[in-house]
Scaffold this motif. Structure first.
Motif, mmCIF file in Angstrom:
data_model
loop_
_atom_site.group_PDB
_atom_site.id
_atom_site.type_symbol
_atom_site.label_atom_id
_atom_site.label_comp_id
_atom_site.label_asym_id
_atom_site.label_seq_id
_atom_site.Cartn_x
_atom_site.Cartn_y
_atom_site.Cartn_z
ATOM 1 N N PRO A 342 0.674 -1.325 0.043
ATOM 2 C CA PRO A 342 0.035 -0.032 -0.043
ATOM 3 C C PRO A 342 0.863 1.115 -0.054
ATOM 4 C CG PRO A 342 -0.766 -1.505 1.557
ATOM 5 C CD PRO A 342 0.442 -2.253 1.003
ATOM 6 N N GLY A 343 0.512 2.327 -0.968
ATOM 7 C CA GLY A 343 1.074 3.349 -0.916
ATOM 8 C C GLY A 343 2.424 3.388 -2.098
ATOM 9 N N TYR A 344 2.474 2.308 -2.453
ATOM 10 C CA TYR A 344 3.490 2.070 -3.916
ATOM 11 C C TYR A 344 2.824 1.907 -5.207
ATOM 12 C CZ TYR A 344 7.142 2.689 -0.045
ATOM 13 O OH TYR A 344 7.688 2.915 1.057
ATOM 14 N N GLU A 345 3.399 2.133 -6.242
ATOM 15 C CA GLU A 345 3.151 1.644 -7.808
ATOM 16 C C GLU A 345 4.273 1.174 -8.129
ATOM 17 O OE1 GLU A 345 0.588 4.420 -9.895
ATOM 18 O OE2 GLU A 345 1.053 5.950 -8.283
ATOM 19 N N VAL A 346 4.024 -0.057 -9.326
ATOM 20 C CA VAL A 346 4.884 -0.517 -9.822
ATOM 21 C C VAL A 346 4.493 -0.591 -11.315
ATOM 22 C CG1 VAL A 346 5.991 -1.712 -8.022
ATOM 23 C CG2 VAL A 346 4.301 -2.913 -9.525
ATOM 24 N N ARG A 347 5.783 -0.283 -12.212
ATOM 25 C CA ARG A 347 5.291 -0.856 -13.549
ATOM 26 C C ARG A 347 6.519 -1.715 -14.255
ATOM 27 N NH1 ARG A 347 6.818 4.582 -16.315
ATOM 28 N NH2 ARG A 347 6.172 3.510 -18.317
ATOM 29 N N LEU A 365 9.975 -0.742 -12.435
ATOM 30 C CA LEU A 365 10.077 0.628 -11.964
ATOM 31 C C LEU A 365 9.122 0.745 -10.636
ATOM 32 C CD1 LEU A 365 11.361 0.751 -14.706
ATOM 33 C CD2 LEU A 365 10.317 3.112 -14.885
ATOM 34 N N VAL A 366 9.385 1.560 -9.844
ATOM 35 C CA VAL A 366 8.599 1.606 -8.604
ATOM 36 C C VAL A 366 8.719 3.167 -8.146
ATOM 37 C CG1 VAL A 366 10.568 1.141 -6.940
ATOM 38 C CG2 VAL A 366 8.273 0.992 -6.117
ATOM 39 N N ARG A 367 7.503 3.751 -7.560
ATOM 40 C CA ARG A 367 7.498 4.961 -7.159
ATOM 41 C C ARG A 367 6.727 4.948 -5.861
ATOM 42 N NH1 ARG A 367 3.375 8.755 -10.857
ATOM 43 N NH2 ARG A 367 1.419 7.558 -10.598
ATOM 44 N N GLY A 368 7.078 5.621 -4.778
ATOM 45 C CA GLY A 368 6.297 5.738 -3.586
ATOM 46 C C GLY A 368 7.016 6.571 -2.432
ATOM 47 N N PRO A 369 6.560 6.597 -1.394
ATOM 48 C CA PRO A 369 7.010 7.764 -0.475
ATOM 49 C C PRO A 369 8.498 7.732 0.247
ATOM 50 C CG PRO A 369 5.465 6.042 0.694
ATOM 51 C CD PRO A 369 5.449 5.920 -0.628
ATOM 52 N N SER A 370 8.887 6.602 -0.216
ATOM 53 C CA SER A 370 10.438 6.258 0.632
ATOM 54 C C SER A 370 11.518 6.657 -0.487
ATOM 55 C CB SER A 370 10.384 5.053 1.235
ATOM 56 O OG SER A 370 10.251 3.843 0.516
ATOM 57 N N SER A 371 11.201 6.727 -1.436
ATOM 58 C CA SER A 371 12.531 6.773 -2.390
ATOM 59 C C SER A 371 13.457 7.810 -2.021
ATOM 60 C CB SER A 371 11.880 7.410 -3.908
ATOM 61 O OG SER A 371 13.043 7.706 -4.780
ATOM 62 N N ALA A 372 14.671 7.447 -2.321
ATOM 63 C CA ALA A 372 15.940 8.226 -2.030
ATOM 64 C C ALA A 372 15.988 9.459 -2.444
ATOM 65 C CB ALA A 372 17.159 7.397 -2.063
ATOM 66 N N ASP A 373 16.768 10.414 -2.148
ATOM 67 C CA ASP A 373 17.015 11.800 -2.580
ATOM 68 C C ASP A 373 18.003 11.831 -3.783
ATOM 69 O OD1 ASP A 373 16.443 14.837 -2.214
ATOM 70 O OD2 ASP A 373 18.655 14.780 -1.881
ATOM 71 N N GLY A 394 16.480 -2.252 -11.648
ATOM 72 C CA GLY A 394 17.454 -3.017 -12.051
ATOM 73 C C GLY A 394 16.826 -4.404 -12.096
ATOM 74 N N ASP A 395 15.962 -4.679 -11.805
ATOM 75 C CA ASP A 395 15.262 -6.256 -11.689
ATOM 76 C C ASP A 395 14.355 -6.461 -12.975
ATOM 77 O OD1 ASP A 395 16.197 -6.890 -8.992
ATOM 78 O OD2 ASP A 395 14.842 -5.946 -8.121
ATOM 79 N N LYS A 396 14.340 -7.756 -13.257
ATOM 80 C CA LYS A 396 13.490 -7.968 -14.277
ATOM 81 C C LYS A 396 12.273 -9.032 -13.860
ATOM 82 C CE LYS A 396 15.408 -6.914 -18.434
ATOM 83 N NZ LYS A 396 14.817 -6.258 -19.320
ATOM 84 N N TYR A 397 10.901 -8.679 -14.163
ATOM 85 C CA TYR A 397 9.887 -9.424 -13.623
ATOM 86 C C TYR A 397 8.747 -9.720 -14.681
ATOM 87 C CZ TYR A 397 10.501 -9.275 -8.319
ATOM 88 O OH TYR A 397 10.940 -9.360 -7.203
ATOM 89 N N GLU A 398 8.100 -10.528 -14.318
ATOM 90 C CA GLU A 398 7.027 -10.911 -15.157
ATOM 91 C C GLU A 398 5.697 -10.870 -14.372
ATOM 92 O OE1 GLU A 398 5.089 -15.188 -16.700
ATOM 93 O OE2 GLU A 398 7.268 -14.710 -16.816
ATOM 94 N N ARG A 399 4.507 -10.226 -14.833
ATOM 95 C CA ARG A 399 3.312 -10.078 -14.042
ATOM 96 C C ARG A 399 2.332 -11.099 -14.651
ATOM 97 N NH1 ARG A 399 2.258 -5.503 -15.520
ATOM 98 N NH2 ARG A 399 0.501 -5.844 -17.317
ATOM 99 N N THR A 400 1.877 -11.742 -13.441
ATOM 100 C CA THR A 400 0.938 -13.098 -14.101
ATOM 101 C C THR A 400 -0.401 -12.295 -14.171
ATOM 102 O OG1 THR A 400 0.182 -13.388 -11.757
ATOM 103 C CG2 THR A 400 2.275 -14.612 -12.504
#
Length: 512
Positions: A342-347, A365-373, A394-400
């Motif tokens: 919760p609070g994060y999105e991925v692509r 790719l990810v975006r969310g409230p704890s991303s580094a500066d 830098g990770d490769k993923y597959e979405r089911t």
């Protein structure tokens, strides 16, 4: 600015007003087996902040930490935040030359180091131009200050005001493919991870006792063993030694943790050790977490059968501070990394940054409230990793089809065989399902025609027959495909890993 923006206000100071002063915040499971109550944590962090001020440490100066998981770690970390300084926890298993490079890169003015780590650290500071003081926890060698002398008589300091977007601390990346990079985090990130994964996935409670084998210098371990317990007023068990199945079994029996945070390598070793012993292990664990590398399905299922406790497997990164993609309690699908926290999105995107569909492999790719500066002194790398709100993992993923994410490998680890992508992790997971295999790592190796094919490095279980190589090849062929089987299988005593348990496949590629 409000003082509440300083993370130390939320994680440390508020517990007195909320009535937890006498409760144990941290307890050591080795060494002197000391403990620290919440009231003592407030007092000692204020005193360390005062000692920094007394020694001329100014706002945003770096305080490097090469400190084992012991009582002083949280005191130094939160004390530095209270003073407005920037703590920089470092991996305690690095070499002298890496320490030298990091200390010069960070330009830390104060270094705090555990006594037993000094022999490795000493050569790294011999020619350092930036350090004004070296503080040793324990007996201080000539030219250093003892921790006790450094803080003795210091006037406790008030927690400085800080904006939630202000830089708070740095973590250096694990350096699995080169020199570690300084990752800069802001105050708000700590609470963001506690409010998301800690509260909404892990479900950490005030009555929990948490034991993390992942060390506090590691982003995953920092959340598990420090910020998550402090967010609810729980108790954390600190263990400075090297976690082995025997040492972890002993801590489970003596300290009775309810939350256990491990890494896949240790889970595999503990499953093998317990199966060899027979019977059910003695424990009171209600939930487990895993990160650092993807947890093989076989290990998760065998663990849950033995322990009766689920493992929440997820993926995080130093750049995002903690886990952002995870399985959930009661909704575990071993062999996958679950769904966004919760609070994060991925692509998932291809090499042209176009979205890929279900069943296709893409970069996560990810975006969310704890991303580094961003990275320190790495402008080009910051620009390529932090793309606006999105962070490249830098990770490769597959979405089911049902929306779960399956790890395929690091971008640098993926390779094609006969024009088809091969996931090293998929081959490794299949090999681990063989009853003789304890651990496996797969990399690309060129054949005599210069074409990439899978090569496997195997650690066998105790007593297993090394003549199983042909059997292992057929085992993979029949389960996941003819083109994916390892053309070469080498039996090794151990796999090269980082201090955080990640397999260093680049070393195996070099060997290949």
């Amino acid at each position: 600015m409000q003082a509440s923006g300083n993370a130390a206000t939320y994680f440390v100071d508020r517990h007195i007003e909320e009535g937890r002063g006498d409760k144990v915040a941290f307890r050591e499971a080795d060494g002197a087996r000391r403990s620290l109550t919440y009231a003592q944590l407030v007092q000692e962090t204020a005193r360390f902040a005062g000692a920094l001020t007394r020694h001329g440490v100014r706002r945003e100066e770096r305080v490097a930490m090469i400190v084992r998981d012991q009582i002083e770690f949280p005191v130094v970390f939160w004390g530095a935040l209270k003073a407005g300084a920037i703590p920089v926890p470092l991996n305690t298993l690095l070499s002298s030359d890496i320490y030298e490079a990091i200390l010069n890169d960070s330009r830390a003015s104060i270094l705090v180091v555990s006594e037993d780590l000094w022999p490795v650290v000493a050569p790294a500071v011999a020619d350092n131009r930036y350090l004004r003081a070296i503080v040793v926890i324990g007996d201080a060698p000539e030219g250093t200050d003892s921790y006790m002398d450094f803080v003795d008589g210091a006037e406790p300091a008030e927690t400085v005001e800080a904006h939630e977007d202000e830089l708070a601390f740095w973590l250096y990346s694990s350096g699995s493919t080169g020199l570690p990079k300084g990752v800069r985090h802001v105050h708000a990130s700590l609470k963001a991870t506690a409010d998301s994964f800690g509260a909404q996935v892990l479900g950490i409670r005030e009555d929990d006792v948490v034991f993390s084998v992942a060390k506090l210098f590691f982003a995953y371990g920092m959340g598990n063993g420090m910020s998550f317990p402090l967010s609810v007023g729980a108790t954390a068990i600190l263990y400075g030694g090297r976690p082995t199945p025997d040492s972890v079994f002993q801590i489970m029996a003596e300290e009775r943790p309810t939350v256990f945070c491990g890494v896949p390598t240790l889970y595999a070793a503990m499953v093998a050790a317990q199966e060899a012993k027979g019977g059910m292990p003695e424990h009171c664990i209600r939930i487990c977490t895993s990160a650092g590398e993807a947890l093989p399905r076989e290990i998760g299922e065998r663990w849950e059968k033995l322990w009766g406790a689920e493992i929440i497997d997820g993926v995080g990164s130093t750049e995002m501070l903690h886990i952002f993609l995870s399985n959930r309690p009661g909704d575990i699908c071993y062999g996958t990394s679950g769904v966004p926290v919760p609070g994060y999105e991925v692509r998932l995107v291809d090499e042209h940054d176009e979205e890929v569909g279900a069943g296709e492999v893409g970069e996560l790719l990810v975006r969310g409230p704890s991303s580094a500066d961003g990275y320190w002194n790495r402008r080009h790398k910051s620009q390529s990793t932090f793309a606006g709100h999105w962070t490249r993992t830098g990770d490769k993923y597959e979405r089911t089809a049902d929306g779960r994410y399956v790890y395929c490998g690091r971008t640098d680890d993926m390779f094609k065989v006969s024009g088809i992508w091969v996931s090293p992790f998929e081959v490794e997971q299949t090999l681990i399902e063989h009853p003789a295999v304890l651990e496996a790592a797969v990399v690309a190796r060129a054949d005599d025609k210069g074409l990439d094919k899978p090569a496997a490095y195997i650690v066998l279980k105790s007593g297993a027959d090394p003549s199983l190589i042909c059997d292992l090849k057929e085992f993979v062929k029949t389960r996941i495909g003819m083109w994916k089987y390892p053309r070469w299988v080498e039996i090794v005593e151990e796999l090269p890993k980082t201090a955080t348990g990640k397999i260093q496949r680049y070393k195996l590629r070099g060997a290949a």
